[in-house]
Design a protein around this motif. Structure first.
Motif, PDB file in Angstrom:
ATOM      1  N   ARG A 127       6.047 -44.140  15.131  1.00 44.06           N
ATOM      2  CA  ARG A 127       4.802 -43.300  15.205  1.00 44.06           C
ATOM      3  C   ARG A 127       5.278 -41.844  16.014  1.00 44.06           C
ATOM      4  NH1 ARG A 127      -0.398 -46.678  14.637  1.00 44.06           N
ATOM      5  NH2 ARG A 127      -1.269 -45.363  13.676  1.00 44.06           N
ATOM      6  N   LEU A 128       5.035 -41.104  15.470  1.00 44.96           N
ATOM      7  CA  LEU A 128       5.500 -39.720  15.824  1.00 44.96           C
ATOM      8  C   LEU A 128       4.997 -39.176  17.372  1.00 44.96           C
ATOM      9  CD1 LEU A 128       7.978 -37.217  13.467  1.00 44.96           C
ATOM     10  CD2 LEU A 128       9.059 -39.098  15.532  1.00 44.96           C
ATOM     11  N   GLU A 129       3.151 -39.613  16.524  1.00 45.86           N
ATOM     12  CA  GLU A 129       2.162 -38.596  17.601  1.00 45.86           C
ATOM     13  C   GLU A 129       2.700 -39.780  18.887  1.00 45.86           C
ATOM     14  OE1 GLU A 129       2.275 -39.418  14.246  1.00 45.86           O
ATOM     15  OE2 GLU A 129       1.860 -37.708  13.424  1.00 45.86           O
ATOM     16  N   HIS A 130       2.268 -41.679  18.635  1.00 48.49           N
ATOM     17  CA  HIS A 130       2.239 -41.586  19.605  1.00 48.49           C
ATOM     18  C   HIS A 130       3.089 -41.909  20.623  1.00 48.49           C
ATOM     19  CE1 HIS A 130      -0.343 -45.056  17.573  1.00 48.49           C
ATOM     20  NE2 HIS A 130      -1.344 -43.729  17.264  1.00 48.49           N
ATOM     21  N   TYR A 132       5.342 -38.360  21.344  1.00 52.61           N
ATOM     22  CA  TYR A 132       4.679 -37.940  21.696  1.00 52.61           C
ATOM     23  C   TYR A 132       4.278 -37.635  22.852  1.00 52.61           C
ATOM     24  CZ  TYR A 132       7.720 -35.385  17.987  1.00 52.61           C
ATOM     25  OH  TYR A 132       8.572 -34.963  16.836  1.00 52.61           O
ATOM     26  N   GLN A 133       2.788 -38.606  22.632  1.00 55.28           N
ATOM     27  CA  GLN A 133       2.085 -38.274  23.175  1.00 55.28           C
ATOM     28  C   GLN A 133       2.323 -38.384  24.629  1.00 55.28           C
ATOM     29  OE1 GLN A 133      -0.652 -36.726  21.988  1.00 55.28           O
ATOM     30  NE2 GLN A 133      -1.547 -36.384  24.029  1.00 55.28           N
ATOM     31  N   SER A 149       3.095 -30.134  26.700  1.00 51.62           N
ATOM     32  CA  SER A 149       2.992 -29.759  24.833  1.00 51.62           C
ATOM     33  C   SER A 149       4.208 -29.972  24.245  1.00 51.62           C
ATOM     34  CB  SER A 149       1.874 -28.672  24.445  1.00 51.62           C
ATOM     35  OG  SER A 149       0.616 -27.791  24.889  1.00 51.62           O
ATOM     36  N   ARG A 163       2.332 -29.755  18.363  1.00 55.32           N
ATOM     37  CA  ARG A 163       2.966 -31.073  17.741  1.00 55.32           C
ATOM     38  C   ARG A 163       1.845 -32.140  18.341  1.00 55.32           C
ATOM     39  NH1 ARG A 163       5.799 -33.141  13.128  1.00 55.32           N
ATOM     40  NH2 ARG A 163       4.676 -34.857  13.433  1.00 55.32           N
ATOM     41  N   ALA A 164       1.819 -32.035  19.688  1.00 53.50           N
ATOM     42  CA  ALA A 164       1.057 -32.713  20.634  1.00 53.50           C
ATOM     43  C   ALA A 164       1.268 -32.198  22.281  1.00 53.50           C
ATOM     44  CB  ALA A 164       2.000 -34.189  20.511  1.00 53.50           C
TER      45      ALA A 164
END
Length: 244
Positions: A127-130, A132-133, A149, A163-164
């Motif tokens: 899950r790329l968002e997780h 990245y964050q 960022s 993206r993040a």
């Protein structure tokens, strides 16, 4: 004589030590960690040994250690002996040791943080968002930054799109043109890390390209308000970004 030279007083004979320390304190070259003319008589009255310190000079700073003690001659009478020692070399060595210890602790934290980055994707899956964050949070902590960022290049619109981010007040723009000359665009085009200082619109920032083999995919950028990023910081972020 040696004490006279260390204290910068030509002749200490037949002078009240209170008067001596009052005159020293009035000299801008002398700074004591206590007020000797008021504290020493009080402490010595109870026949305590007192150790105190002085800084002498401005540019060529010296450190003195002074030890005051009493020798009793009778039930009421006593003499005061004050020894003066130049401890500049010892203080400087202690300071250097503290600086080295601080660097060693920082490097240990950095290595631990970088090792933890390897495990992020395996823990969070894809899950790329997780991912990245978590990456940004960890890199922020390693390099003591306030904002971080990740920008990825979108060929369809020919822009770098954020993206993040860990920013809260839009410190890093949502998207950037490749030709706008910004810190992030320069890093992406040159495929090299870029740094900026408070003279730049990005403030104290560092940008490192995100690459896979020979292809540059985007840029990771960090910012902080209090100080510039060093060459060491560039190396750490480069290693962290290579994991991404």
């Amino acid at each position: 004589q040696a004490a006279s030279e260390l204290l910068g007083k030509k002749d200490l004979a037949n002078q009240s030590f209170v008067d001596v320390f009052i005159s020293l304190q009035e000299n801008s070259y002398f700074k004591f960690d206590i007020e000797p003319q008021t504290r020493l008589p009080e402490l010595l009255k109870h026949r305590q040994q007192v150790t105190f310190y002085a800084e002498v000079g401005h540019d060529d700073l010296r450190h003195l250690q002074l030890v005051a003690s009493t020798t009793a001659n009778g039930p009421k009478e006593h003499q005061v002996v004050i020894t003066v020692r130049d401890v500049t070399a010892l203080v400087e060595k202690t300071f250097e040791a503290n600086v080295m210890a601080g660097k060693a602790q920082r490097h240990a934290r950095e290595l631990t943080g970088l090792a933890e980055l390897i495990d992020i994707s395996s823990i969070l899956g894809f899950r790329l968002e997780h991912v990245y964050q978590k990456y940004l949070d960890k890199v922020n902590a390693i390099l003591e930054a306030q904002s971080a960022s990740i920008y990825l290049y979108q060929p369809s619109i020919q822009k770098l799109v954020r993206r993040a981010t860990t920013t809260h007040f839009h410190e890093h723009p949502a998207d950037l043109e490749l030709g706008d000359g910004s810190l992030v665009a320069r890093s992406f085009i040159s495929k090299r890390p870029q740094t900026a200082t408070n003279d730049d619109e990005w403030g104290n920032s560092i940008a490192v390209p995100i690459s896979f083999h020979s292809k540059t995919l985007g840029v990771c950028v960090l910012s902080r308000a209090d100080r510039r990023f060093s060459e060491h910081d560039v190396k750490i972020l480069t290693v962290a970004t290579s994991r991404l």
